[in-house]
Design an enzyme around this catalytic site. Structure first.
Site, short mmCIF file in Angstrom:
data_model
loop_
_atom_site.label_atom_id
_atom_site.label_comp_id
_atom_site.label_asym_id
_atom_site.label_seq_id
_atom_site.Cartn_x
_atom_site.Cartn_y
_atom_site.Cartn_z
CB SER A 1 -21.01 37.27 42.54
OG SER A 1 -21.29 35.95 42.97
N1 SAH Z 1 -24.93 34.69 44.32
C1 SAH Z 1 -24.43 34.58 45.66
C2 SAH Z 1 -23.09 33.94 45.63
C3 SAH Z 1 -22.70 33.33 46.91
S1 SAH Z 1 -21.15 32.47 46.87
C4 SAH Z 1 -24.34 35.96 46.27
O1 SAH Z 1 -24.14 36.90 45.50
O2 SAH Z 1 -24.44 36.10 47.48
C5 SAH Z 1 -21.63 30.89 46.23
C6 SAH Z 1 -22.57 30.10 47.10
O3 SAH Z 1 -22.70 28.80 46.51
C7 SAH Z 1 -22.10 29.87 48.52
O4 SAH Z 1 -23.06 30.39 49.40
C8 SAH Z 1 -21.97 28.36 48.64
O5 SAH Z 1 -22.34 27.86 49.90
C9 SAH Z 1 -22.93 27.90 47.57
N2 SAH Z 1 -22.72 26.53 47.09
C10 SAH Z 1 -21.59 25.89 46.77
N3 SAH Z 1 -21.85 24.64 46.36
C11 SAH Z 1 -23.20 24.50 46.39
C12 SAH Z 1 -24.10 23.44 46.08
N4 SAH Z 1 -23.68 22.23 45.67
N5 SAH Z 1 -25.43 23.64 46.23
C13 SAH Z 1 -25.89 24.83 46.67
N6 SAH Z 1 -25.10 25.86 46.99
C14 SAH Z 1 -23.76 25.70 46.85
#
Ligand code: SAH
Length: 273
Positions: free
Chosen positions: A115
């Site tokens: 993000s």
């Molecule tokens: N804070 C993270 C954001 C990653 S993007 C960073 O800065 O790297 C959002 C993430 O949410 C993705 O990796 C995706 O796989 C995850 N995601 C989506 N739905 C989810 C769920 N139901 N449970 C766990 N993770 C989930």
């Protein structure tokens, strides 16, 4: 027994000054230590390999990133202090290191993104507005849904007492595990699972933060939010067709929702891969 070497008993076959040693009496001259020079050469190589733009000390680049966030009007000193400490460039692929301190999301594989720093700071700023966080001055027990590469997890580890972070995609769970291993964050528990179910064994949570946007706040998150706790999550916004940041506060009598600015997050999906 220690033998002292005086001028009459040179330690080297050649005079030390011919070897380029420091001046001084032979007894105080520093002997040549090839291992040390090799280590220094390796350190030099590592320094020179630092991608341009990061300079010799990425702390300065982090400082500039935080100054930009302040200039944008963000006000959350705890998250700024954490951002100064956590090297965002260590969480992105080598090819993207040069962009690590720009205010942009970056690909982390499998169609997911790390993000934007301003959005991370804004969501944590909102979490700090919750009743329990205001009272205690920290985020308490935190549930993070969507670990991704683990950058935000590393920030949360400095802002809460405990962090449970859930990721549904195994390769990203593994990546975050590796990224966070260096920091030995004892207060962090990484879970490979479906974050839409929350994490019953560690509930209730004082703070819940999601990095993926769904159509509605999952019931499990509402149930697992402690009284006085706050949840911040991107949510589908029917009127605009986009996403907004949704804040939910749990009070003694129920849940209070408020809607904030528009955002753009990857979708919240159920199930585990
Ligand atoms: N804070 C993270 C954001 C990653 S993007 C960073 O800065 O790297 C959002 C993430 O949410 C993705 O990796 C995706 O796989 C995850 N995601 C989506 N739905 C989810 C769920 N139901 N449970 C766990 N993770 C989930």
């Amino acid at each position: 027994m220690t033998r002292r070497h005086g001028p009459s008993a040179p330690r080297f076959p050649l005079p030390l000054d011919k070897l380029g040693s420091k001046s001084g009496s032979p007894a105080t001259r520093e002997p040549l230590r090839p291992q040390r020079l090799l280590r220094e050469a390796a350190q030099d190589a590592a320094r020179l390999a630092t991608p341009s733009g990061l300079g010799l000390d990425s702390a300065l680049v982090r400082q500039r990133m935080v100054e930009r966030l302040r200039a944008e009007g963000l006000r959350c000193e705890p998250v700024f202090a954490a951002m100064l400490q956590v090297p965002r460039h260590a969480f992105v692929d080598t090819a993207l290191v040069g962009q690590a301190y720009e205010d942009t999301s970056l690909p982390i594989g499998l169609g997911q993104t790390i993000s934007k720093p301003s959005v991370v700071a804004r969501m944590i700023e909102l979490l700090y507005g919750g009743e329990s966080a205001r009272r205690h001055g920290h985020l308490g027990k935190v549930l993070e849904v969507g670990t991704g590469c683990g950058y935000q997890t590393a920030l949360l580890a400095r802002l809460g007492r405990r962090v449970v972070s859930i990721e549904r995609l195994r390769p990203l769970f593994d990546k975050a595990t590796a990224n966070l291993a260096t920091w030995r964050l004892d207060s962090v528990r990484l879970v490979h699972g479906d974050g839409m179910l929350g994490h019953g064994p560690n509930a209730p949570f004082d703070s819940i933060i999601a990095a993926a946007g769904g159509d509605a706040v999952p019931q499990a998150w509402l149930d697992q939010l402690a009284v006085g706790g706050r949840l911040v999550a991107p949510m589908h916004h029917a009127a605009s067709g986009g996403q907004i940041l949704m804040v939910v506060d749990r009070t003694a009598t129920g849940w209070q929702r408020s809607q904030h600015e528009g955002v753009h997050f990857v979708p919240l999906k159920s199930g585990v891969l």
